[in-house]
Design an enzyme around this catalytic site. Structure first.
Site, PDB file in Angstrom:
ATOM      1  N   ASP A  14     -53.442  33.710  21.233  1.00 37.00           N
ATOM      2  CA  ASP A  14     -53.121  32.811  20.130  1.00 37.00           C
ATOM      3  C   ASP A  14     -53.802  31.484  20.440  1.00 37.00           C
ATOM      4  O   ASP A  14     -53.466  30.815  21.426  1.00 37.00           O
ATOM      5  CB  ASP A  14     -51.604  32.629  20.022  1.00 37.00           C
ATOM      6  CG  ASP A  14     -51.192  31.783  18.828  1.00 37.00           C
ATOM      7  OD1 ASP A  14     -52.042  31.049  18.289  1.00 37.00           O
ATOM      8  OD2 ASP A  14     -50.006  31.839  18.436  1.00 37.00           O
ATOM      9  N   TYR A  23     -59.903  20.749   5.314  1.00 33.09           N
ATOM     10  CA  TYR A  23     -61.035  21.656   5.534  1.00 33.09           C
ATOM     11  C   TYR A  23     -62.279  20.851   5.890  1.00 33.09           C
ATOM     12  O   TYR A  23     -62.998  21.166   6.852  1.00 33.09           O
ATOM     13  CB  TYR A  23     -61.282  22.480   4.276  1.00 33.09           C
ATOM     14  CG  TYR A  23     -62.350  23.540   4.420  1.00 33.09           C
ATOM     15  CD1 TYR A  23     -62.018  24.843   4.762  1.00 33.09           C
ATOM     16  CD2 TYR A  23     -63.698  23.247   4.219  1.00 33.09           C
ATOM     17  CE1 TYR A  23     -62.994  25.822   4.901  1.00 33.09           C
ATOM     18  CE2 TYR A  23     -64.675  24.205   4.359  1.00 33.09           C
ATOM     19  CZ  TYR A  23     -64.320  25.496   4.699  1.00 33.09           C
ATOM     20  OH  TYR A  23     -65.296  26.451   4.845  1.00 33.09           O
ATOM     21  N   LYS A  36     -64.601  20.879   9.460  1.00 35.90           N
ATOM     22  CA  LYS A  36     -66.013  21.272   9.508  1.00 35.90           C
ATOM     23  C   LYS A  36     -66.914  20.115   9.928  1.00 35.90           C
ATOM     24  O   LYS A  36     -67.827  20.295  10.749  1.00 35.90           O
ATOM     25  CB  LYS A  36     -66.447  21.824   8.149  1.00 35.90           C
ATOM     26  CG  LYS A  36     -65.678  23.067   7.709  1.00 35.90           C
ATOM     27  CD  LYS A  36     -65.641  24.141   8.777  1.00 35.90           C
ATOM     28  CE  LYS A  36     -64.919  25.398   8.313  1.00 35.90           C
ATOM     29  NZ  LYS A  36     -64.758  26.385   9.406  1.00 35.90           N
ATOM     30  N   THR A  77     -66.285  39.689   2.885  1.00 35.30           N
ATOM     31  CA  THR A  77     -65.434  40.248   3.928  1.00 35.30           C
ATOM     32  C   THR A  77     -64.905  41.610   3.494  1.00 35.30           C
ATOM     33  O   THR A  77     -65.008  42.012   2.332  1.00 35.30           O
ATOM     34  CB  THR A  77     -64.248  39.321   4.208  1.00 35.30           C
ATOM     35  OG1 THR A  77     -63.433  39.236   3.035  1.00 35.30           O
ATOM     36  CG2 THR A  77     -64.723  37.926   4.599  1.00 35.30           C
TER      37      THR A  77
END
Length: 280
Positions: free
Chosen positions: A60, A157, A161, A192
């Site tokens: 994790d 987000y 990045k 995906t």
């Protein structure tokens, strides 16, 4: 092909899972991290069907001690060798990301992307660097995206990045004297396994029209494999690199034969960072 030792973090689904398959198709030993043992075992089967050897590492990435244990296990299995680290682990809450409203109107857990994404990449690189420095070679590639320079899914987000790109530039300065390279890698929009499994009537029409241009996740794995072999890799260290542009540079097409698109013109170009000023 020469066998490499590769680690892909967060590889039980999505981009990471497909990259693991793509790298395995080049005959490499591909270690993967994930939080679910059954999912790890399923991906290892895919890796071995693709032509590689799989090493599952239960981990994790919220837990620094678990990450340290995973790297210790990897080093024990590979005699301390690691040629390529792909930092892909990320906290992804898809419905929250695309929900309407400002960032203050969405769940606070979106800030987890800064922890499981930016910070977790730092921690993994922290443990990978000594293995690579000892060997005098290696590549650390952290997954980023055009959201580093343009609005995409909001500030959490974007911060994750953009931070990844700057972190990469600074790591490259520290690693340059040791023969180790580090890049930030921008894939395109990804087909995906979950996206491919969606019924067409559940996909908005505008997305359906764009999807023929989307990349398979295996493509990113193939490009990263070739990047790691580039004799000019050191000159690229510290940069954010667009996967589609690297694919064209290396003559790599996607698994379905298409040449993936760069979105530089519409979504922005990587930020160039200044090199440190040398004193004296």
């Amino acid at each position: 092909m020469s066998e490499k030792i590769v680690l892909v973090t967060g590889a039980t689904r999505g981009l990471g899972r497909g990259m693991a398959r793509g790298l395995a198709s080049r005959g490499h030993v591909v270690a993967i991290t994930g939080r679910d043992q059954a999912q790890l075992d399923a991906v290892v089967e895919e890796i071995e069907r693709s032509g590689g050897k799989g090493i599952p590492l239960l981990c994790d990435h919220r837990d620094d001690d678990a990450v340290e244990r995973a790297f210790a296990q990897l080093a024990e299995r590979t005699d301390g060798r690691l040629d390529l680290l792909v930092n892909n682990a990320a906290a992804v809450y898809g419905l929250d990301l695309v929900a309407p409203g400002g960032f203050w109107e969405k769940p606070l857990r979106l800030a987890d992307m800064i922890t499981i994404g930016l910070r977790s990449s730092y921690v993994a690189a922290y443990h990978a660097a000594p293995l690579m420095v000892a060997a005098g070679r290696g590549l650390i590639a952290s997954i980023s995206f055009y959201g580093a320079v343009s609005y995409f899914h909001g500030p959490a987000y974007g911060a994750a990045k953009a931070g990844t790109d700057k972190m990469t530039a600074d790591m490259a300065v520290d690693l340059a004297p040791h023969g180790v390279s580090v890049v930030s890698f921008w894939p395109g929009f990804i087909l995906t396994d979950a996206v491919k499994a969606m019924p067409p009537d559940m996909i908005p029409e505008d997305l359906r029209a764009a999807m023929p241009h989307w990349e398979t996740p295996e493509f990113s794995g193939l490009v990263l494999d070739r990047l790691a072999q580039d004799p000019d890799l050191a000159a690229l260290s510290g940069q954010a690199l667009i996967g589609a542009e690297l694919g064209e540079r290396y003559g790599i097409r996607d698994t379905d034969g298409k040449q993936p698109l760069s979105y530089r013109a519409t979504m922005g170009a990587p930020t160039p960072f200044a090199l440190p000023v040398r004193q004296g």
